[in-house]
Enzyme design. Structure first.
Site, PDB file in Angstrom:
ATOM      1  N   GLU A   1       0.843  -1.205   0.000  1.00 30.13           N
ATOM      2  CA  GLU A   1       0.000   0.000   0.000  1.00 30.13           C
ATOM      3  C   GLU A   1       0.875   1.250   0.000  1.00 30.13           C
ATOM      4  O   GLU A   1       1.869   1.316   0.741  1.00 30.13           O
ATOM      5  CB  GLU A   1      -0.893  -0.045   1.241  1.00 30.13           C
ATOM      6  CG  GLU A   1      -2.297   0.428   1.016  1.00 30.13           C
ATOM      7  CD  GLU A   1      -3.095  -0.426   0.017  1.00 30.13           C
ATOM      8  OE1 GLU A   1      -3.077  -0.111  -1.188  1.00 30.13           O
ATOM      9  OE2 GLU A   1      -3.748  -1.382   0.461  1.00 30.13           O
TER      10      GLU A   1
ATOM     11  N   ASP B   1       2.961   2.068  -4.908  1.00 29.64           N
ATOM     12  CA  ASP B   1       2.950   2.168  -6.382  1.00 29.64           C
ATOM     13  C   ASP B   1       3.604   3.454  -6.887  1.00 29.64           C
ATOM     14  O   ASP B   1       4.418   3.421  -7.806  1.00 29.64           O
ATOM     15  CB  ASP B   1       1.545   1.959  -6.974  1.00 29.64           C
ATOM     16  CG  ASP B   1       0.474   2.899  -6.482  1.00 29.64           C
ATOM     17  OD1 ASP B   1       0.740   3.709  -5.570  1.00 29.64           O
ATOM     18  OD2 ASP B   1      -0.658   2.843  -7.025  1.00 29.64           O
TER      19      ASP B   1
ATOM     20  N   GLY C   1     -16.609   5.377  -3.022  1.00 28.92           N
ATOM     21  CA  GLY C   1     -15.947   5.901  -1.820  1.00 28.92           C
ATOM     22  C   GLY C   1     -15.516   4.817  -0.849  1.00 28.92           C
ATOM     23  O   GLY C   1     -15.086   5.118   0.258  1.00 28.92           O
ATOM     24  N   ALA C   2     -15.624   3.560  -1.247  1.00 28.16           N
ATOM     25  CA  ALA C   2     -15.253   2.462  -0.338  1.00 28.16           C
ATOM     26  C   ALA C   2     -13.803   2.024  -0.545  1.00 28.16           C
ATOM     27  O   ALA C   2     -13.342   1.073   0.071  1.00 28.16           O
ATOM     28  CB  ALA C   2     -16.186   1.280  -0.529  1.00 28.16           C
ATOM     29  N   GLY C   3     -13.092   2.709  -1.446  1.00 28.24           N
ATOM     30  CA  GLY C   3     -11.694   2.359  -1.677  1.00 28.24           C
ATOM     31  C   GLY C   3     -11.535   1.137  -2.563  1.00 28.24           C
ATOM     32  O   GLY C   3     -10.507   0.462  -2.536  1.00 28.24           O
TER      33      GLY C   3
ATOM     34  N   SER D   1     -11.876   1.399  -5.858  1.00 24.54           N
ATOM     35  CA  SER D   1     -11.465   1.951  -7.153  1.00 24.54           C
ATOM     36  C   SER D   1     -12.573   1.969  -8.196  1.00 24.54           C
ATOM     37  O   SER D   1     -12.364   1.557  -9.346  1.00 24.54           O
ATOM     38  CB  SER D   1     -10.243   1.201  -7.699  1.00 24.54           C
ATOM     39  OG  SER D   1      -9.193   1.360  -6.820  1.00 24.54           O
TER      40      SER D   1
ATOM     41  N   ASP E   1      -4.491   0.866  -9.364  1.00 28.80           N
ATOM     42  CA  ASP E   1      -5.929   0.623  -9.534  1.00 28.80           C
ATOM     43  C   ASP E   1      -6.268   0.338 -10.993  1.00 28.80           C
ATOM     44  O   ASP E   1      -7.039  -0.573 -11.307  1.00 28.80           O
ATOM     45  CB  ASP E   1      -6.744   1.829  -9.048  1.00 28.80           C
ATOM     46  CG  ASP E   1      -6.400   2.217  -7.622  1.00 28.80           C
ATOM     47  OD1 ASP E   1      -5.786   1.394  -6.922  1.00 28.80           O
ATOM     48  OD2 ASP E   1      -6.732   3.341  -7.220  1.00 28.80           O
TER      49      ASP E   1
END
Ligand code: GLA
Length: 384
Positions: A31, A34, A117-119, A121, A167
């Site tokens: 995390e 990238d 908005g939940a991550g 992507s 993503d």
């Protein structure tokens, strides 16, 4: 679910030329690595976006977002960042193409079931679906890695988030039952089977997206770049945190603490450790050492929370609630942070019980109902 082609037909009163599906993503480990030229280990999931598209001749882009029940029209002559973010995900991609390519315009209908908005992507999934569809529609001959870079450029220039490549790459290149070890420095990648045996992946969605998510994200990027500049004074060959070791960071940045504050040191220390962690974690996965893999996920969370400071009380709570549960082998916040989901590897037979008890604790601590998703890995962007 009504087919995206039907939505297109009902709205525009004409048949779509092409329909494309593009997935959201999870990331097992790696995390905030990238954009530091490191490694990531994402997979495409069974939550997807679909677009249907047809050519126009009047130099407009006519857009219909089914789930938001919103429409928008822009001219292909003046593509500027738009007040509505979902519009940016479409026109931002168009703006990456040579002007003449899609000057005549197109109609597009977008729908999906990736929670916003939940991550997971959802924005990258839309961007990838759009570039993939335009590539087919206009026979542009783009390879998928080029498409990923164009989708990323759209996010930078139109959505205002200086995101990395993970993503988009995961959405375009995902494969069923596989994770992707992506080397973000060279965009080289390798698939690994995801065999979790008696365990499965469950996402816990905080239902929160703190407003500072995108500004803090961009700040982290700058802090990492600042760290690289300090390292370069002693080690000119270091181009990114990928090239640095913990020892070099301790040597160069700790000495600079008074000057730079401790933040830059902590950020760099986390990133270098995480880049290393991904490379060993992928071996754990291959060997079936799931317990050790899970421990690395907890270590990642600790680093993201304490050193990188992109977690939030809700994410920390969700990880703490499962940390000592013998049926949970790994848990951590996932994605950019400041809300979104945690990713958990939980024994299949214990999922119902754990989910219920975490949900209860989360509700009493935050007043929010915890959404949970049992996701599976799926194919990347493709024609429908
Ligand atoms: C967001 C960005 C990605 C990546 C993650 C953190 O999802 O879009 O590029 O940086 O955060 O790993």
């Amino acid at each position: 679910m009504t087919n995206v082609r039907d939505f297109f037909y009902n709205h525009f009163k004409l048949k779509a030329d092409i329909a494309v599906q593009s997935p959201g993503r999870i990331n097992l480990i790696g995390e905030h690595t990238d954009y530091n030229n490191g490694f990531v280990l994402p997979a495409a999931i069974n939550k997807t976006v679909q677009v249907a598209i047809a050519k126009r001749t009047d130099h407009t882009i006519q857009m219909f977002a089914v789930d938001l029940n919103e429409v928008e029209t822009v001219s292909t002559d003046s593509l500027q960042p738009h007040a509505k973010q979902w519009v940016n995900y479409i026109i931002g991609v168009v703006a990456q193409l040579p002007k003449s390519t899609v000057a005549a315009g197109f109609s597009i209908c977008v729908q999906g079931d990736i929670p916003i908005g939940a991550g997971l992507s959802s924005s990258a999934a839309v961007e990838c679906a759009v570039i993939f569809a335009l590539n087919e529609l206009y026979q542009l001959g783009l390879y998928k890695d080029k498409m990923a870079l164009m989708a990323q450029a759209a996010e930078h220039a139109f959505a205002g988030v200086k995101c990395g490549i993970m993503d988009m790459f995961a959405s375009l290149f995902g494969k069923k039952d596989q994770v992707i070890l992506l080397d973000c420095a060279y965009l080289t990648y390798q698939y690994y089977p995801l065999d979790l045996k008696e365990y499965e992946i469950v996402l816990f969605d905080t239902q929160i997206k703190h407003a500072l998510a995108s500004s803090e994200y961009n700040t982290r990027r700058l802090e990492c770049e600042q760290g690289v500049r300090i390292l370069q004074q002693t080690y000119p060959a270091i181009q990114s945190l990928r090239d640095a070791s913990v020892a070099q960071i301790e040597e160069c940045l700790q000495a600079n603490e008074a000057l730079e504050g401790t933040k830059v040191f902590n950020r760099c220390k986390y990133v270098v450790a995480e880049i290393e962690r991904v490379q060993t974690a992928v071996i754990d996965l291959q060997l079936g050492n799931l317990k050790i893999f899970g421990e690395k996920m907890f270590a990642t969370h600790e680093g993201l929370s304490k050193l990188y400071e992109v977690s939030c009380p809700e994410l920390d709570l969700l990880v703490n609630l499962v940390a000592s549960n013998e049926n949970v082998i790994g848990a951590r916040m996932m994605g950019g942070g400041f809300g979104g989901c945690t990713i958990n590897i939980i024994k299949k037979t214990a999922v119902a019980e754990i989910t219920a008890s975490v949900r209860e604790s989360y509700l009493s601590a935050t007043g929010k109902f915890l959404q949970t998703y049992q996701v599976s890995t799926e194919e990347g962007t493709h024609l429908l």
